[in-house]
Design an enzyme around this catalytic site. Structure first.
Site, short mmCIF file in Angstrom:
data_model
loop_
_atom_site.label_atom_id
_atom_site.label_comp_id
_atom_site.label_asym_id
_atom_site.label_seq_id
_atom_site.Cartn_x
_atom_site.Cartn_y
_atom_site.Cartn_z
N LYS A 1 9.54 -3.14 15.60
CA LYS A 1 9.90 -1.87 14.97
C LYS A 1 10.89 -1.06 15.83
O LYS A 1 11.83 -0.47 15.31
CB LYS A 1 8.64 -1.04 14.71
N ASP B 1 10.19 -6.97 -3.76
CA ASP B 1 9.00 -7.36 -2.99
C ASP B 1 8.77 -8.86 -3.20
O ASP B 1 8.90 -9.36 -4.32
CB ASP B 1 7.77 -6.56 -3.49
N TYR C 1 0.83 -1.22 0.00
CA TYR C 1 0.00 0.00 0.00
C TYR C 1 0.86 1.27 0.00
O TYR C 1 0.82 2.07 -0.94
CB TYR C 1 -0.93 -0.07 1.21
N TYR D 1 4.49 -6.41 17.23
CA TYR D 1 4.68 -5.57 16.04
C TYR D 1 5.48 -4.32 16.42
O TYR D 1 6.52 -4.02 15.82
CB TYR D 1 3.31 -5.20 15.45
N ASP E 1 -6.11 -2.02 21.96
CA ASP E 1 -6.34 -0.71 21.33
C ASP E 1 -6.24 0.41 22.37
O ASP E 1 -7.08 0.49 23.28
CB ASP E 1 -7.75 -0.64 20.72
N ILE F 1 -18.15 -1.47 15.47
CA ILE F 1 -17.44 -0.45 16.26
C ILE F 1 -16.84 -1.18 17.47
O ILE F 1 -17.57 -1.68 18.33
CB ILE F 1 -18.41 0.66 16.73
N PHE F 2 -15.52 -1.27 17.50
CA PHE F 2 -14.85 -2.02 18.57
C PHE F 2 -14.73 -1.19 19.85
O PHE F 2 -13.74 -0.50 20.06
CB PHE F 2 -13.45 -2.45 18.13
N1 UFG Z 1 -11.89 -0.29 14.37
C1 UFG Z 1 -13.25 -0.57 14.52
N2 UFG Z 1 -13.80 -1.50 13.69
C2 UFG Z 1 -13.10 -2.16 12.73
C3 UFG Z 1 -11.72 -1.86 12.59
C4 UFG Z 1 -11.16 -0.91 13.43
O1 UFG Z 1 -13.93 -0.03 15.38
O2 UFG Z 1 -13.68 -3.02 12.05
C5 UFG Z 1 -11.31 0.73 15.24
C6 UFG Z 1 -10.13 0.20 16.02
O3 UFG Z 1 -10.56 -0.41 17.21
C7 UFG Z 1 -9.32 1.49 16.24
C8 UFG Z 1 -9.63 2.33 15.00
O4 UFG Z 1 -10.80 1.76 14.43
O5 UFG Z 1 -9.80 2.15 17.35
C9 UFG Z 1 -8.51 2.28 13.97
O6 UFG Z 1 -8.18 0.91 13.74
P1 UFG Z 1 -7.20 0.47 12.57
O7 UFG Z 1 -7.12 -1.03 12.62
O8 UFG Z 1 -7.63 1.08 11.30
O9 UFG Z 1 -5.82 1.12 12.95
P2 UFG Z 1 -4.97 0.99 14.31
O10 UFG Z 1 -5.10 2.31 14.98
O11 UFG Z 1 -5.29 -0.20 15.09
O12 UFG Z 1 -3.53 0.69 13.71
C10 UFG Z 1 -2.71 1.66 13.18
C11 UFG Z 1 -1.77 1.01 12.18
C12 UFG Z 1 -0.85 0.04 12.87
C13 UFG Z 1 -0.16 0.74 14.01
C14 UFG Z 1 -1.17 1.36 14.94
C15 UFG Z 1 -0.49 2.13 16.02
O13 UFG Z 1 -2.49 0.37 11.18
O14 UFG Z 1 0.10 -0.43 11.96
O15 UFG Z 1 -2.00 2.25 14.22
O16 UFG Z 1 -1.16 1.86 17.21
F1 UFG Z 1 0.56 -0.16 14.71
#
Ligand code: UFG
Length: 328
Positions: free
Chosen positions: A147, A34, A14, A143, A287, A209-210
């Site tokens: 890093k 890649d 991406y 993860y 989260d 919504i988690f």
């Molecule tokens: N979420 C939902 N429903 C879903 C998916 C996500 O409610 O179906 C919420 C998650 O709980 C979170 C927010 O949407 O609160 C964002 O979630 P993402 O999975 O889109 O992104 P993250 O914040 O978990 O992850 C991102 C990057 C990771 C990095 C992280 C840093 O994708 O690589 O931020 O904490 F590690």
């Protein structure tokens, strides 16, 4: 700049594919390496393509001895927090050990400029918002740990071998190139914005919504979304800095502004004109409630200025891409 060749490891993914496009547009020569484990060959917008892994010593030695590489940009990491908890060795093997092989080969071939995709996950649970680069790094998952281990490795390689690096800690990468020709495509999508847009295109029934009782104004998690092209522009600035003899550094990349999950869904409804049914679900383990970046350091040091500061515009660019993907 065609005579400056940049190796983009993970250029079929991406963010990597957007980087390849920006480098080509800026007239750099590009080689993409890649293994296509999560990337897609058709997303690589041009330049030379080599299929292979970053831990393949023979391939790397051959690559560095036959191509004059000025700098390496490294996007080839596994990046799913949940998966990293279930299968940590997959993350340490690829994100850490294979990166050590890449650096080892670089040093042996005297390639000493490196730009690294790091993450907000290195900080762990924030003790202060917005998060600055000197916030303590205490990752809560493998993860983030993989890093921060590489960041440490880079610091040691600078001291020992004079490797110059810039590590960019991304917050929530999102959106797609304005052309609509490249964008986010994951086989097992877990990220909020692409999942919401899959509901809008009819590929998915609803968005979960988690967690709805976080200590935030509407009870849902707050994140700092940054457009993928603003990320790649920061990489170009980092590259120019290292090319002109600049020193190693670490920078956050975010928009200094947070949006809750409910706000993201609402904006996506506005952009797409679709109802996007949402259902409340349990919290996703690990989260943090709020992640917001301070990106003042890179603004001041490298003159980085994001073009897409408002989330509605970011979602619009993602929507063009997802609509096209769904209707091809
Ligand atoms: N979420 C939902 N429903 C879903 C998916 C996500 O409610 O179906 C919420 C998650 O709980 C979170 C927010 O949407 O609160 C964002 O979630 P993402 O999975 O889109 O992104 P993250 O914040 O978990 O992850 C991102 C990057 C990771 C990095 C992280 C840093 O994708 O690589 O931020 O904490 F590690």
């Amino acid at each position: 700049m065609k005579n400056e060749k940049i190796l983009v490891v993970g250029g079929a993914g991406y963010i990597g594919s957007h980087m390849v496009k920006d480098l080509l547009d800026t007239d750099y020569g590009v080689i993409t390496l890649d293994d296509l484990s999560t990337g897609h060959r058709d997303l690589v917008p041009g330049g030379e393509f080599i299929e292979g892994g970053l831990g393949d010593r023979v391939l790397l030695d051959n690559l560095f001895s036959t191509h004059p590489i000025s700098a390496v940009m490294h996007f080839a990491a596994f990046s799913l927090v949940g998966e990293s908890v279930e299968n940590p060795l997959k993350y340490y093997r690829n994100n850490m050990a294979a990166t050590a092989e890449l650096l080892d080969s670089m040093i042996r071939h005297n390639v000493k400029r490196f730009i690294f995709s790091s993450t907000a996950a290195v900080y762990g649970e924030p003790v202060e918002i917005p998060i600055t680069e000197d916030h303590p790094c205490d990752p809560t998952n493998p993860y983030g740990a993989s890093k921060i281990a590489v960041e440490r490795m880079l610091k040691d390689c600078d001291s020992a071998y004079g490797l110059k690096y810039i590590s960019l800690r991304y917050f929530n990468a999102s959106g797609a190139d304005e052309s609509g020709n490249i964008g986010e495509r994951h086989h097992n999508e877990t990220h909020l914005i692409p999942l919401i847009l899959e509901v809008a295109t009819g590929r998915r029934e609803n968005i979960k919504i988690f967690g709805t009782n976080y200590p935030t104004p509407d009870g849902t998690c707050i994140r700092d979304y940054i457009h993928v092209s603003d990320l790649t522009r920061a990489h170009l600035l980092a590259l120019e800095t290292l090319m002109s003899g600049g020193d190693s550094s670490v920078y956050n990349l975010g928009n200094n502004r947070g949006y809750s999950v409910r706000e993201v869904i609402e904006l996506a409804r506005k952009v797409t004109g679709k109802p996007i049914p949402a259902i409340e679900a349990d919290k996703r383990p690990g989260d943090p409630a709020v992640l917001i970046a301070s990106s003042d350091k890179i603004k001041e040091a490298l003159g980085w200025k994001p073009k897409y500061e408002d989330l509605e515009t970011i979602i619009k660019t993602a929507w063009v891409w997802h609509w096209k993907e769904a209707n091809i």
